[in-house]
Design an enzyme around this catalytic site. Structure first.
Site, PDB file in Angstrom:
ATOM      1  N   PHE A  94       0.836  -1.194   0.000  1.00 24.94           N
ATOM      2  CA  PHE A  94       0.000   0.000   0.000  1.00 24.94           C
ATOM      3  C   PHE A  94       0.872   1.245   0.000  1.00 24.94           C
ATOM      4  CE2 PHE A  94       0.855  -0.609   4.486  1.00 24.94           C
ATOM      5  CZ  PHE A  94       0.951   0.679   5.015  1.00 24.94           C
ATOM      6  N   CYS A  95       0.308   2.331  -0.494  1.00 25.53           N
ATOM      7  CA  CYS A  95       0.945   3.637  -0.417  1.00 25.53           C
ATOM      8  C   CYS A  95      -0.059   4.599   0.209  1.00 25.53           C
ATOM      9  CB  CYS A  95       1.455   4.103  -1.778  1.00 25.53           C
ATOM     10  SG  CYS A  95       0.202   4.254  -3.066  1.00 25.53           S
ATOM     11  N   TRP A  96       0.023   5.866  -0.113  1.00 22.36           N
ATOM     12  CA  TRP A  96      -0.844   6.836   0.554  1.00 22.36           C
ATOM     13  C   TRP A  96      -2.309   6.661   0.170  1.00 22.36           C
ATOM     14  CZ3 TRP A  96      -2.459   9.463   4.271  1.00 22.36           C
ATOM     15  CH2 TRP A  96      -3.309  10.566   4.132  1.00 22.36           C
TER      16      TRP A  96
ATOM     17  N   TYR B 160      -3.296   3.869   2.430  1.00 20.54           N
ATOM     18  CA  TYR B 160      -3.399   4.178   3.855  1.00 20.54           C
ATOM     19  C   TYR B 160      -4.612   5.046   4.146  1.00 20.54           C
ATOM     20  CZ  TYR B 160      -2.652   5.846   8.515  1.00 20.54           C
ATOM     21  OH  TYR B 160      -2.853   6.135   9.828  1.00 20.54           O
TER      22      TYR B 160
END
Length: 348
Positions: free
Chosen positions: A93-95, A122
């Site tokens: 996952f990233c932002w 996130y």
């Protein structure tokens, strides 16, 4: 090809211990807050991320993409090697579930490494945490520990948690002990991290007959307790720990290890110095300078923390209270086990 999964699908897979969650954001983003238990394998470090962001704002999206591709290409062997060393399925996952996680998941899939991508990143996870805190039905009866500073409440709870008992360790979630000295030797967590850790335990314990927690104030360090926990505490069964002064001093020294943090101890004391009778404050300061921490702790208990506790207890409506008198943390532990057993919980 990689598979996109929602936060709820991710939670179900992780609950079955079938998933390793990996944060591909930069180290500073990970340091600020992340999904508890996730590993950090950043696609870009902080400097690289800043450089790409500047290109995106000042030149064009295409220029930013080209720079990102240049950076990623150079580090691909190392990036893939780190993932390959981790057994089991991975969820990245990233932002907000954008290019960083998509690039990572795509590359891993091309190399034959099974990967999921967390839809919404996130940001979606954070919204899920907020929604869970607002909607969760948490039925266990709260067993709430009270007692003077140094009564060993936190240490006993942590030992019980290690032994399989249901414990909401609010101080560990906050990264703070809740007093002016509370951050010594610890790193305070922000509200997002606190909420994430709390939701994990609430979901794990919600079907049990009881849960143990300490009688904390609404704020612990940087974190604020939600109404759910405040209400649970008020409605709970209250357990008052009573230990002799010498045992309390010993517990505090073991927990805080002031000899490892002399400057922080002195700085914290300066914040409350004016609230203590001047001759006593001078003696405490003298003890701290001479590293006589046992003497300093004893005076702080007698002339600062005990009077504050007596005042707060006088305005708190405990209802019924179970008093546990003991000479040591081991004795407290044994008596608490019996109380929890009587409440219907038996560890496997």
């Amino acid at each position: 090809m990689f598979q996109d999964i929602t936060v709820r699908e991710w939670a179900a897979l992780r609950q079955k211990k079938e998933l390793v969650t990996i944060d591909v954001r930069s180290p500073s983003e990970y340091e600020e807050t992340t999904i508890p238990g996730s590993l950090n394998i950043p696609l870009f470090d902080d400097k690289e991320r800043a450089e790409i962001g500047t290109l995106y704002k000042q030149q064009s999206v295409q220029a930013a993409k080209e720079k990102g591709l240049e950076i990623v290409s150079a580090k691909l062997p190392s990036f893939i090697k780190q993932f390959a060393a981790i057994s089991g399925s991975k969820a990245v996952f990233c932002w907000r579930g954008g290019m960083r996680s998509k690039t990572s998941a795509t590359v891993l899939s091309l190399m034959g490494i099974q990967a999921y991508r967390l839809t919404g990143g996130y940001r979606a996870y954070r919204q899920w945490v907020v929604d869970e805190l607002a909607a969760i039905r948490f039925e266990p009866q709260a067993l709430v520990l009270h007692g003077h500073t140094g009564s060993g409440k936190t240490a006993v709870l942590r030992r019980m948690k290690q032994q399989g008992y249901p414990v909401l360790d609010l101080e560990a979630m906050a990264g703070h002990r809740g007093s002016v000295f509370g951050q010594i030797g610890m790193k305070a967590h922000n509200q997002k991290t606190f909420d994430s850790l709390l939701v994990e335990d609430l979901l794990a314990y919600r079907a049990l007959p009881c849960v143990l927690l300490e009688a904390e104030s609404r704020r612990i360090g940087k974190a604020v307790l939600p109404d759910l926990i405040i209400d649970k505490k008020k409605q709970g069964h209250h357990i008052l720990l009573e230990l002799p002064l010498e045992a309390r001093v010993r517990h505090i020294l073991q927990d805080y290890r002031p000899w490892d943090h002399p400057d922080e101890c002195m700085q914290a004391f300066q914040q409350i110095k004016t609230r203590i009778h001047t001759p006593v404050a001078a003696e405490i300061e003298s003890f701290l300078k001479r590293e006589n921490y046992a003497g300093a702790v004893e005076l702080l208990l007698l002339y600062y923390y005990d009077p504050r506790y007596a005042h707060s207890s006088s305005i708190y409506d405990f209802g019924s209270v179970i008093t546990v008198q003991a000479q040591s943390a081991d004795e407290v532990l044994e008596k608490l086990r019996q109380i929890v057993h009587d409440a219907g919980f038996h560890p496997e």
